[in-house]
Design an enzyme around this catalytic site. Sequence first.
Site, PDB file in Angstrom:
ATOM      1  N   ARG A 225       0.858  -1.184   0.000  1.00  0.00           N
ATOM      2  CA  ARG A 225       0.000   0.000   0.000  1.00  0.00           C
ATOM      3  C   ARG A 225       0.895   1.235   0.000  1.00  0.00           C
ATOM      4  O   ARG A 225       1.918   1.263   0.702  1.00  0.00           O
ATOM      5  CB  ARG A 225      -0.914   0.032   1.236  1.00  0.00           C
ATOM      6  CG  ARG A 225      -2.093  -0.932   1.203  1.00  0.00           C
ATOM      7  CD  ARG A 225      -3.167  -0.533   0.187  1.00  0.00           C
ATOM      8  NE  ARG A 225      -4.319  -1.416   0.191  1.00  0.00           N
ATOM      9  CZ  ARG A 225      -4.494  -2.457  -0.613  1.00  0.00           C
ATOM     10  NH1 ARG A 225      -3.581  -2.768  -1.524  1.00  0.00           N
ATOM     11  NH2 ARG A 225      -5.588  -3.197  -0.527  1.00  0.00           N
ATOM     12  N   GLU A 254      -2.723   8.208  -4.209  1.00  0.00           N
ATOM     13  CA  GLU A 254      -3.061   7.266  -5.275  1.00  0.00           C
ATOM     14  C   GLU A 254      -4.410   7.638  -5.850  1.00  0.00           C
ATOM     15  O   GLU A 254      -5.372   7.748  -5.067  1.00  0.00           O
ATOM     16  CB  GLU A 254      -3.079   5.841  -4.721  1.00  0.00           C
ATOM     17  CG  GLU A 254      -3.192   4.808  -5.814  1.00  0.00           C
ATOM     18  CD  GLU A 254      -3.015   3.382  -5.298  1.00  0.00           C
ATOM     19  OE1 GLU A 254      -1.980   3.077  -4.664  1.00  0.00           O
ATOM     20  OE2 GLU A 254      -3.934   2.586  -5.525  1.00  0.00           O
ATOM     21  N   HIS A 273      -1.404   0.408  -9.847  1.00  0.00           N
ATOM     22  CA  HIS A 273      -2.056  -0.533  -8.909  1.00  0.00           C
ATOM     23  C   HIS A 273      -2.675  -1.728  -9.652  1.00  0.00           C
ATOM     24  O   HIS A 273      -3.896  -1.894  -9.674  1.00  0.00           O
ATOM     25  CB  HIS A 273      -3.124   0.189  -8.070  1.00  0.00           C
ATOM     26  CG  HIS A 273      -3.397  -0.533  -6.771  1.00  0.00           C
ATOM     27  ND1 HIS A 273      -3.729   0.105  -5.606  1.00  0.00           N
ATOM     28  CD2 HIS A 273      -3.397  -1.861  -6.474  1.00  0.00           C
ATOM     29  CE1 HIS A 273      -3.916  -0.791  -4.652  1.00  0.00           C
ATOM     30  NE2 HIS A 273      -3.727  -1.998  -5.153  1.00  0.00           N
TER      31      HIS A 273
HETATM   32  P1  NAP Z   1      -1.042 -11.533   5.002  1.00  0.00           P
HETATM   33  O1  NAP Z   1      -1.015 -12.963   4.568  1.00  0.00           O
HETATM   34  O2  NAP Z   1      -1.937 -11.128   6.121  1.00  0.00           O
HETATM   35  O3  NAP Z   1       0.468 -11.130   5.374  1.00  0.00           O
HETATM   36  C1  NAP Z   1       0.789  -9.912   5.948  1.00  0.00           C
HETATM   37  C2  NAP Z   1       2.172 -10.009   6.564  1.00  0.00           C
HETATM   38  O4  NAP Z   1       2.537  -8.713   7.018  1.00  0.00           O
HETATM   39  C3  NAP Z   1       2.261 -10.941   7.769  1.00  0.00           C
HETATM   40  O5  NAP Z   1       3.455 -11.692   7.689  1.00  0.00           O
HETATM   41  C4  NAP Z   1       2.338  -9.975   8.948  1.00  0.00           C
HETATM   42  O6  NAP Z   1       3.112 -10.466  10.030  1.00  0.00           O
HETATM   43  C5  NAP Z   1       3.114  -8.840   8.313  1.00  0.00           C
HETATM   44  N1  NAP Z   1       3.036  -7.613   9.095  1.00  0.00           N
HETATM   45  C6  NAP Z   1       1.958  -7.042   9.702  1.00  0.00           C
HETATM   46  N2  NAP Z   1       2.325  -5.930  10.354  1.00  0.00           N
HETATM   47  C7  NAP Z   1       3.664  -5.809  10.162  1.00  0.00           C
HETATM   48  C8  NAP Z   1       4.635  -4.884  10.595  1.00  0.00           C
HETATM   49  N3  NAP Z   1       4.307  -3.855  11.397  1.00  0.00           N
HETATM   50  N4  NAP Z   1       5.913  -5.063  10.215  1.00  0.00           N
HETATM   51  C9  NAP Z   1       6.277  -6.120   9.436  1.00  0.00           C
HETATM   52  N5  NAP Z   1       5.400  -7.038   9.006  1.00  0.00           N
HETATM   53  C10 NAP Z   1       4.113  -6.876   9.355  1.00  0.00           C
HETATM   54  O7  NAP Z   1      -1.404 -10.577   3.785  1.00  0.00           O
HETATM   55  P2  NAP Z   1      -1.189 -10.834   2.209  1.00  0.00           P
HETATM   56  O8  NAP Z   1      -2.339 -11.583   1.654  1.00  0.00           O
HETATM   57  O9  NAP Z   1       0.199 -11.368   2.018  1.00  0.00           O
HETATM   58  O10 NAP Z   1      -1.306  -9.323   1.678  1.00  0.00           O
HETATM   59  C11 NAP Z   1      -0.406  -8.338   2.138  1.00  0.00           C
HETATM   60  C12 NAP Z   1      -0.837  -6.961   1.672  1.00  0.00           C
HETATM   61  O11 NAP Z   1      -0.589  -6.820   0.285  1.00  0.00           O
HETATM   62  C13 NAP Z   1      -2.325  -6.662   1.810  1.00  0.00           C
HETATM   63  O12 NAP Z   1      -2.657  -6.213   3.103  1.00  0.00           O
HETATM   64  C14 NAP Z   1      -2.569  -5.599   0.754  1.00  0.00           C
HETATM   65  O13 NAP Z   1      -2.489  -4.317   1.327  1.00  0.00           O
HETATM   66  C15 NAP Z   1      -1.422  -5.804  -0.226  1.00  0.00           C
HETATM   67  N6  NAP Z   1      -1.905  -6.226  -1.553  1.00  0.00           N
HETATM   68  C16 NAP Z   1      -1.726  -5.406  -2.625  1.00  0.00           C
HETATM   69  C17 NAP Z   1      -2.145  -5.804  -3.882  1.00  0.00           C
HETATM   70  C18 NAP Z   1      -1.955  -4.944  -5.088  1.00  0.00           C
HETATM   71  O14 NAP Z   1      -2.796  -4.954  -5.970  1.00  0.00           O
HETATM   72  N7  NAP Z   1      -0.862  -4.225  -5.192  1.00  0.00           N
HETATM   73  C19 NAP Z   1      -2.777  -7.046  -4.048  1.00  0.00           C
HETATM   74  C20 NAP Z   1      -2.935  -7.852  -2.940  1.00  0.00           C
HETATM   75  C21 NAP Z   1      -2.499  -7.431  -1.690  1.00  0.00           C
HETATM   76  P3  NAP Z   1       2.502 -11.346  11.218  1.00  0.00           P
HETATM   77  O15 NAP Z   1       2.041 -12.615  10.542  1.00  0.00           O
HETATM   78  O16 NAP Z   1       3.646 -11.523  12.118  1.00  0.00           O
HETATM   79  O17 NAP Z   1       1.365 -10.531  11.766  1.00  0.00           O
END
Ligand code: NAP
Length: 307
Positions: A225, A254, A273
Amino acid sequence: MARCFVTRRVPGPALDRLVAEHDVDVWPHRLPPTPDELRERVAGVEGLLSLLTDTVDEALLDSTPGLRAISNYAVGTDNVDLDAATRRRIPVGNTPDVLTDATADLAFALLLALARRLPEGERDVREGQWVTFEPDRNLGAEVSGATLGIVGFGRIGRAVARRAEGFGMEVLHTARSGGTPLEELLEHSDFVTLHCPLTRETRNLIDREALERMKPTALLVNTARGPIVDTAALERALHERAIGGAALDVTDPEPLPADHPLLQAPNLLVVPHVGSATVRTRHKMTEIAVDNLLAALAGEPMPHQAN
Ligand code: NAP
């Protein structure tokens, strides 16, 4: 039959299942509803299918007391006030897993494009600057053997790690629950890629200090993000060559206006995006978003609930 508002046309046939069961109003325009338009259209609805461009905050929830379900067309839910929804016992759905590979692919595409200076090379060709094979022109960074620092090691972060392994990279990762401390990861990585959610803790996580910790040759990739990176600090770091370059799928603000000063910075690649933007992924996101809404409106648990 419940009244539902869908804040944009979403691809694939799954929306027909919602239309078959409920009274569905779909916002027909290319641009999202403004906050005022959103408030007007959700008045009296029970189901809302929102996009990441819609702010679903306390004020909006106050204006629509009959709302029973929010289905967000994204895995991230930073556009929705989850606490406010939870206080009102409104389930909030999201679309995890189905977009993991598409987003990890895009992160890797950006990483490779930046490492191998593809935008510059393409510009050279189109501008007639490709005059011969030149041993010392357009030299980029080698990916194999380089260290990749992954910030956020969940579904997408791990999918990026699998790709990095195939490319012969060394992988470091950090997450709330462990891994390499962020400072150390930033200092040791040749590439840094962001995959954490946008939260109070991660807003401006990559600030001036973090950028200064990175190697002057390091490349930053953000497909998470926009506000996780401090835009002004990034602009400065690129101009001062404090880091080697950045590739962004997400920005703050954005969209980034075409005359935004960040776009004048060197070694910057920006795409609009498109992390989850494959036909299959976007169709699957529609399926899950509809499943979430149908379940909640039927009084059942959402298959993917974020609160
Ligand atoms: P996820 O499976 O929930 O993984 C998120 C990871 O971030 C977890 O390992 C979590 O750690 C870690 N995290 C949370 N807070 C943190 C912090 N303060 N410092 C370091 N690490 C931290 O989520 P995901 O499915 O991989 O998606 C991740 C993000 O990608 C989404 O939230 C979204 O914003 C973004 N995204 C963007 C697009 C795009 O179109 N560009 C598409 C999809 C997703 P813990 O497990 O230790 O809590």
